[in-house]
Design an enzyme around this catalytic site. Structure first.
Site, short mmCIF file in Angstrom:
data_model
loop_
_atom_site.label_atom_id
_atom_site.label_comp_id
_atom_site.label_asym_id
_atom_site.label_seq_id
_atom_site.Cartn_x
_atom_site.Cartn_y
_atom_site.Cartn_z
N GLU A 1 2.93 6.51 1.04
CA GLU A 1 3.05 7.41 0.89
C GLU A 1 3.40 8.88 -0.31
O GLU A 1 4.13 9.31 0.02
CB GLU A 1 5.39 6.76 0.42
N GLY B 1 -14.06 -9.22 9.94
CA GLY B 1 -14.76 -8.09 10.04
C GLY B 1 -15.02 -7.40 10.75
O GLY B 1 -15.34 -6.38 11.35
N ARG C 1 1.03 -1.44 0.18
CA ARG C 1 0.10 0.17 -0.49
C ARG C 1 0.39 1.04 -0.48
O ARG C 1 0.45 2.11 0.04
CB ARG C 1 -1.00 0.24 1.17
N TYR D 1 0.78 4.41 -2.88
CA TYR D 1 -0.53 5.55 -2.41
C TYR D 1 -0.42 6.00 -0.63
O TYR D 1 -0.42 7.23 -0.91
CB TYR D 1 -2.02 4.64 -2.23
N GLN E 1 -12.33 -4.80 12.00
CA GLN E 1 -11.96 -3.54 11.99
C GLN E 1 -12.93 -2.91 12.26
O GLN E 1 -13.68 -2.52 11.43
CB GLN E 1 -11.09 -3.99 10.60
N ARG F 1 -6.35 -1.40 10.93
CA ARG F 1 -7.57 -2.30 12.16
C ARG F 1 -8.21 -1.30 12.46
O ARG F 1 -9.12 -1.42 13.08
CB ARG F 1 -6.46 -2.71 13.31
#
Length: 333
Positions: free
Chosen positions: A158, A218, A153, A156, A220, A286
């Site tokens: 950074e 799920g 990821r 995007y 998160q 998270r």
């Protein structure tokens, strides 16, 4: 939701203007009587998002990649720039991570140069991803984040962090009038069915009767802001000189687990879909919840649309889109 446009520009450039949020921003600026130059290379934007705008007075579309300097005809007469140019969903920005990073960094530099040369304000659509997998909850603008600089990821996360650095250095060194919005999860009509974001994923899977995919159970948490509220926040931010000294979180602080969102979508669609659980993707945060005290104090802004109310319109949009019915007016509603 009818909220007046507070930004008082006359000819505004919206890069990424054919995207989910960009197209709604173009629409709101036109509704406020402005001329709009929509710049997009249609890599992740969609021509259908702006098809209904071509007939409107003051609207111009330019197919262009912001990795290259804007054409002189676009720069001429501009009164402000909203930079929304960059793929924002994981499947899109991971498809070509080098180009994603280039879009964030080179795009920011090219647009900041236009703002410097013309002496006009420029707003950067940054992201809550600059906080990474946060150790602070909720996330306030003063938190520096917990970002993996070499993960899948990172192109995007950074890239957006580097763009923020450029914006504040241009402000300090060149006196450019900047705004930086850190946008949290946003949803609504004109999202793409295949964009890989959790709201669109769940709605499309439910409407198709497919398994609804959860990751890591799920557990998160996310906070979901409806597109009208977010666009209103962007306009208010551009209009606020006092917000130039730091980034501003824009998002809805109502927090839900991803599993709770899945249950709400299944209930509202009446879908027979079953939930399935897959392993957690790498570097998936998270928890994510904005502290919007700065936005409330400086902009007088807070989101008004409740999750279920926004989902009604979003489900209706996707139902029409997947059924092949006309969605232009539904998307603009």
């Amino acid at each position: 939701m009818a909220v007046r446009s507070v930004y008082a520009g006359t000819r505004t450039c919206v890069t990424g203007g054919a995207g989910f949020l960009g197209s709604h921003l173009c629409e709101r600026l036109l509704d406020g009587g402005q001329s709009v130059v929509c710049v997009d290379n249609l890599r992740s934007g969609a021509a259908r998002n702006i098809a209904h705008l071509h007939a409107r007075s003051g609207f111009e579309f330019v197919n262009w990649d912001v990795e290259e300097p804007l054409p002189a005809a676009v720069r001429e007469g501009l009164s402000g720039i909203f930079n929304l140019a960059c793929p924002a969903s994981p499947p899109d920005y991971q498809r070509d991570p080098v180009q994603t990073f280039r879009t964030s960094v080179l795009g920011a530099m090219n647009l900041l140069e236009v703002a410097r040369e013309r002496g006009i304000p420029i707003l950067q659509a940054s992201t809550s991803e600059v906080y990474g997998d946060p150790h602070q909850h909720p996330q306030a603008e003063g938190y520096w984040g917990n970002v993996n600089p070499i993960g899948v990821r990172s192109c995007y996360d950074e890239g957006k962090r580097a763009a923020e650095t450029l914006f504040f250095d241009y402000a300090r060194f060149h006196g450019v009038d900047i705004r930086v919005a850190r946008i949290f999860n946003t949803y609504g009509p004109r999202m793409r069915p295949e964009d890989g974001r959790v709201v669109s994923n769940f709605i499309v899977q439910a409407l198709r009767g497919e398994n609804v995919t959860l990751y890591g159970g799920g557990v998160q948490t996310r906070s979901f802001c409806y597109r009208d509220d977010l666009v209103d926040g962007l306009l208010r931010l551009m209009d606020c000189r006092a917000a130039a000294d730091g980034p501003v979180n824009l998002g809805n602080p109502d927090e839900f687990t991803v599993a709770e969102l899945a249950e709400i979508v299944l209930e509202m669609t009446g879908s027979p879909s079953r939930r399935i659980d897959l392993p957690m993707p790498s570097d998936d945060p998270r928890q994510r919840k904005p502290d919007i005290a700065r936005a409330t104090a400086l902009l007088g802004w807070s989101p008004a649309v409740k999750l279920r109310d926004g989902l009604v319109k979003t489900i209706d949009y996707f139902d029409a889109l997947l059924s092949g019915r006309d969605v232009e007016q539904r998307g603009a509603a």
